[in-house]
Design a protein around this motif. Structure first.
Motif, PDB file in Angstrom:
ATOM      1  N   LEU A   1       0.829  -1.200   0.000  1.00 35.89           N
ATOM      2  CA  LEU A   1       0.000   0.000   0.000  1.00 35.89           C
ATOM      3  C   LEU A   1       0.867   1.254   0.000  1.00 35.89           C
ATOM      4  O   LEU A   1       2.047   1.208   0.371  1.00 35.89           O
ATOM      5  CB  LEU A   1      -0.908  -0.003   1.230  1.00 35.89           C
ATOM      6  CG  LEU A   1      -1.919  -1.153   1.341  1.00 35.89           C
ATOM      7  CD1 LEU A   1      -2.681  -1.054   2.660  1.00 35.89           C
ATOM      8  CD2 LEU A   1      -2.879  -1.152   0.166  1.00 35.89           C
ATOM      9  N   PRO A   2       0.311   2.399  -0.396  1.00 34.93           N
ATOM     10  CA  PRO A   2       1.079   3.643  -0.335  1.00 34.93           C
ATOM     11  C   PRO A   2       1.581   3.925   1.076  1.00 34.93           C
ATOM     12  O   PRO A   2       0.969   3.502   2.069  1.00 34.93           O
ATOM     13  CB  PRO A   2       0.046   4.700  -0.778  1.00 34.93           C
ATOM     14  CG  PRO A   2      -0.932   3.948  -1.616  1.00 34.93           C
ATOM     15  CD  PRO A   2      -1.019   2.578  -0.997  1.00 34.93           C
TER      16      PRO A   2
ATOM     17  N   ALA B   1      -0.466   4.378   4.561  1.00 34.74           N
ATOM     18  CA  ALA B   1      -1.835   3.886   4.422  1.00 34.74           C
ATOM     19  C   ALA B   1      -2.207   3.006   5.615  1.00 34.74           C
ATOM     20  O   ALA B   1      -1.367   2.327   6.200  1.00 34.74           O
ATOM     21  CB  ALA B   1      -1.989   3.099   3.132  1.00 34.74           C
TER      22      ALA B   1
ATOM     23  N   GLU C   1     -10.197   1.967  -1.182  1.00 33.48           N
ATOM     24  CA  GLU C   1      -9.116   2.613  -1.932  1.00 33.48           C
ATOM     25  C   GLU C   1      -8.169   1.582  -2.531  1.00 33.48           C
ATOM     26  O   GLU C   1      -7.751   1.693  -3.685  1.00 33.48           O
ATOM     27  CB  GLU C   1      -8.334   3.579  -1.033  1.00 33.48           C
ATOM     28  CG  GLU C   1      -9.126   4.780  -0.539  1.00 33.48           C
ATOM     29  CD  GLU C   1      -9.719   4.558   0.838  1.00 33.48           C
ATOM     30  OE1 GLU C   1     -10.074   5.546   1.487  1.00 33.48           O
ATOM     31  OE2 GLU C   1      -9.827   3.387   1.258  1.00 33.48           O
ATOM     32  N   ALA C   2      -7.826   0.561  -1.716  1.00 29.05           N
ATOM     33  CA  ALA C   2      -6.887  -0.462  -2.191  1.00 29.05           C
ATOM     34  C   ALA C   2      -7.481  -1.282  -3.331  1.00 29.05           C
ATOM     35  O   ALA C   2      -6.771  -1.671  -4.262  1.00 29.05           O
ATOM     36  CB  ALA C   2      -6.482  -1.374  -1.039  1.00 29.05           C
TER      37      ALA C   2
ATOM     38  N   VAL D   1      -9.224   2.132  -6.177  1.00 29.24           N
ATOM     39  CA  VAL D   1      -8.581   3.418  -6.507  1.00 29.24           C
ATOM     40  C   VAL D   1      -7.097   3.230  -6.778  1.00 29.24           C
ATOM     41  O   VAL D   1      -6.596   3.580  -7.849  1.00 29.24           O
ATOM     42  CB  VAL D   1      -8.799   4.456  -5.383  1.00 29.24           C
ATOM     43  CG1 VAL D   1      -8.125   5.781  -5.743  1.00 29.24           C
ATOM     44  CG2 VAL D   1     -10.298   4.673  -5.135  1.00 29.24           C
ATOM     45  N   TRP D   2      -6.362   2.671  -5.829  1.00 29.34           N
ATOM     46  CA  TRP D   2      -4.920   2.523  -5.973  1.00 29.34           C
ATOM     47  C   TRP D   2      -4.540   1.364  -6.884  1.00 29.34           C
ATOM     48  O   TRP D   2      -3.451   1.364  -7.465  1.00 29.34           O
ATOM     49  CB  TRP D   2      -4.272   2.307  -4.604  1.00 29.34           C
ATOM     50  CG  TRP D   2      -4.471   3.443  -3.649  1.00 29.34           C
ATOM     51  CD1 TRP D   2      -4.589   4.768  -3.973  1.00 29.34           C
ATOM     52  CD2 TRP D   2      -4.587   3.359  -2.229  1.00 29.34           C
ATOM     53  NE1 TRP D   2      -4.769   5.516  -2.834  1.00 29.34           N
ATOM     54  CE2 TRP D   2      -4.769   4.682  -1.744  1.00 29.34           C
ATOM     55  CE3 TRP D   2      -4.547   2.311  -1.317  1.00 29.34           C
ATOM     56  CZ2 TRP D   2      -4.915   4.963  -0.387  1.00 29.34           C
ATOM     57  CZ3 TRP D   2      -4.692   2.586   0.026  1.00 29.34           C
ATOM     58  CH2 TRP D   2      -4.880   3.901   0.488  1.00 29.34           C
ATOM     59  N   ASP D   3      -5.396   0.382  -7.024  1.00 29.85           N
ATOM     60  CA  ASP D   3      -5.101  -0.806  -7.821  1.00 29.85           C
ATOM     61  C   ASP D   3      -5.734  -0.664  -9.200  1.00 29.85           C
ATOM     62  O   ASP D   3      -6.961  -0.605  -9.319  1.00 29.85           O
ATOM     63  CB  ASP D   3      -5.634  -2.054  -7.111  1.00 29.85           C
ATOM     64  CG  ASP D   3      -5.287  -3.326  -7.860  1.00 29.85           C
ATOM     65  OD1 ASP D   3      -4.236  -3.352  -8.520  1.00 29.85           O
ATOM     66  OD2 ASP D   3      -6.067  -4.287  -7.787  1.00 29.85           O
ATOM     67  N   THR D   4      -4.932  -0.605 -10.233  1.00 29.35           N
ATOM     68  CA  THR D   4      -5.441  -0.498 -11.593  1.00 29.35           C
ATOM     69  C   THR D   4      -4.805  -1.583 -12.463  1.00 29.35           C
ATOM     70  O   THR D   4      -3.764  -2.147 -12.117  1.00 29.35           O
ATOM     71  CB  THR D   4      -5.128   0.883 -12.209  1.00 29.35           C
ATOM     72  OG1 THR D   4      -3.706   1.019 -12.360  1.00 29.35           O
ATOM     73  CG2 THR D   4      -5.670   2.008 -11.325  1.00 29.35           C
TER      74      THR D   4
ATOM     75  N   GLU E   1      -1.400  -0.290 -13.458  1.00 29.51           N
ATOM     76  CA  GLU E   1      -0.433  -0.289 -12.360  1.00 29.51           C
ATOM     77  C   GLU E   1      -1.015  -1.082 -11.187  1.00 29.51           C
ATOM     78  O   GLU E   1      -1.460  -0.512 -10.200  1.00 29.51           O
ATOM     79  CB  GLU E   1      -0.097   1.136 -11.927  1.00 29.51           C
ATOM     80  CG  GLU E   1       0.606   1.963 -12.997  1.00 29.51           C
ATOM     81  CD  GLU E   1       1.025   3.324 -12.483  1.00 29.51           C
ATOM     82  OE1 GLU E   1       1.374   3.426 -11.280  1.00 29.51           O
ATOM     83  OE2 GLU E   1       0.995   4.285 -13.261  1.00 29.51           O
TER      84      GLU E   1
ATOM     85  N   LEU F   1      -1.480  -3.105  -7.821  1.00 30.92           N
ATOM     86  CA  LEU F   1      -0.810  -3.228  -6.528  1.00 30.92           C
ATOM     87  C   LEU F   1      -0.344  -4.678  -6.349  1.00 30.92           C
ATOM     88  O   LEU F   1      -1.092  -5.604  -6.643  1.00 30.92           O
ATOM     89  CB  LEU F   1      -1.779  -2.893  -5.392  1.00 30.92           C
ATOM     90  CG  LEU F   1      -2.108  -1.442  -5.084  1.00 30.92           C
ATOM     91  CD1 LEU F   1      -3.155  -1.390  -3.972  1.00 30.92           C
ATOM     92  CD2 LEU F   1      -0.870  -0.676  -4.663  1.00 30.92           C
TER      93      LEU F   1
END
Length: 344
Positions: free
Chosen positions: A224-225, A228, A235-236, A239-242, A245, A247
């Motif tokens: 995680l960022p 976090a 978010e994980a 939002v943050w996982d695409t 890119e 995670l």
């Protein structure tokens, strides 16, 4: 025999004016599947028979009557109400049509976090302490309730309503977050003692004494960022996982000694059986400060994203067990067919 398999699904709508977020119901369709997933499931099932895709909407019962399938392969999550995951199985039972997966009762219990935890406790499955807050009870946690706590909507999945702000260190923060859940989701808030240890998820395949745990997945919070909160929340996941890119949030098989791995598997299977789950499911667990596993929740209708680059626990565990995506779904189908006494 040549099977006719009806694939029941909900396809995620495309809406450019609904950005991801946790402050509104912009996550309303988070549990529904993308077209790519529906295509992949249909393609896999085609190895076992003729596949007919049917959207799980108000016309579903009529379409079942028209198709007259040998079995319904159910991945439909539903939309409205705390019993939404049970709608398709209930229709199938009403029409006396075999279907894959858990029955309406197990699906309702699994989605209602309070009832699931009550069943776990009744069957001796370890689960964190909890209370339920809403406008009727008020938003004050009992004075003896251990903090920190994590606050969740009572009837949601796919981390809907679970954000970084859900982890609360004070009673005031719990009250504020519980009010947010009630206002944004129109349902009570589950307040659960937050466990500080490692987190795992266990994919279960099969029925009865033959149900088995696939290789354990660990949620790798170091991915995680920086700064976090160590939860696998909205978010994980969204939002943050695409895809571009991803995670590196999952480690499978998890690095565990044999004793802890066995303890996690035992708790996961006990939770699966406590709710009467069938064919497949996924159990989320977290360690307390003594390193003992506790069941957080269970998903009798697990997510199954087909792209290995995407973070989807059940397919990842199946791949670690040496199963392709197609083989995984055929194994679920075969478990259901055997349970119904149907040969293919």
């Amino acid at each position: 025999m040549s099977l006719t398999i009806l694939l029941a699904y909900n396809q995620k709508p495309v809406s450019e004016d609904e950005p991801p977020g946790t402050g509104s119901r912009s996550d309303r369709y988070a549990e529904w599947d993308e077209p790519e997933t529906i295509d992949a499931v249909a393609s896999a099932l085609a190895g076992a028979g003729r596949v007919v895709r049917v959207e799980a909407n108000e016309a579903f019962a009529e379409r079942v009557r028209e198709v007259r399938p040998d079995i319904v392969f159910n991945i439909a999550e539903g939309l409205n109400g705390p019993n939404r995951e049970a709608h398709i199985p209930a229709i199938c039972e009403f029409l006396d049509v075999p279907y894959t997966g858990s029955d309406p009762l197990a699906l309702c219990l699994g989605l209602d976090k309070r009832r699931a935890k009550e069943m776990f406790r009744a069957r001796g499955v370890h689960t964190p302490d909890f209370v339920v807050l809403d406008t009727g009870t008020g938003f004050d946690v009992p004075g003896d309730f251990a903090l920190p706590a994590i606050v969740k909507p009572l009837f949601e999945g796919s981390s809907m309503g679970i954000a970084e702000a859900s982890v609360c260190d004070t009673a005031a923060a719990v009250a504020a977050r519980a009010r947010h859940v009630v206002e944004a989701y129109g349902q009570a808030a589950l307040v659960e003692r937050f466990l500080p240890g490692r987190e795992f998820t266990v994919a279960v395949l099969g029925n009865g004494a033959g149900a088995r745990a696939l290789p354990i997945v660990e949620i790798a919070f170091h991915a995680l960022p920086a700064g976090a909160v160590p939860i696998y929340g909205y978010e994980a996941k969204w939002v943050w996982d695409t895809t571009e890119e991803p995670l590196q949030i999952f480690e499978c098989p998890a690095e565990l000694d044999a004793t802890l791995a066995r303890a996690i598997e035992v708790e996961a299977l006990a939770a699966f059986h406590a709710l009467g789950c069938r064919d497949w499911g996924r159990v989320d667990l977290r360690l307390d400060k003594q390193g003992e596993p506790h069941v957080i929740e269970i998903n009798p209708l697990p997510g199954i994203l087909p792209d290995p680059r995407q973070n989807s626990c059940y397919p990842k565990a199946a791949r670690a067990a040496g199963m392709s995506y197609d083989a995984m779904l055929i194994a679920v189908l075969d478990a259901a067919l055997a349970r119904h006494g149907i040969r293919r």
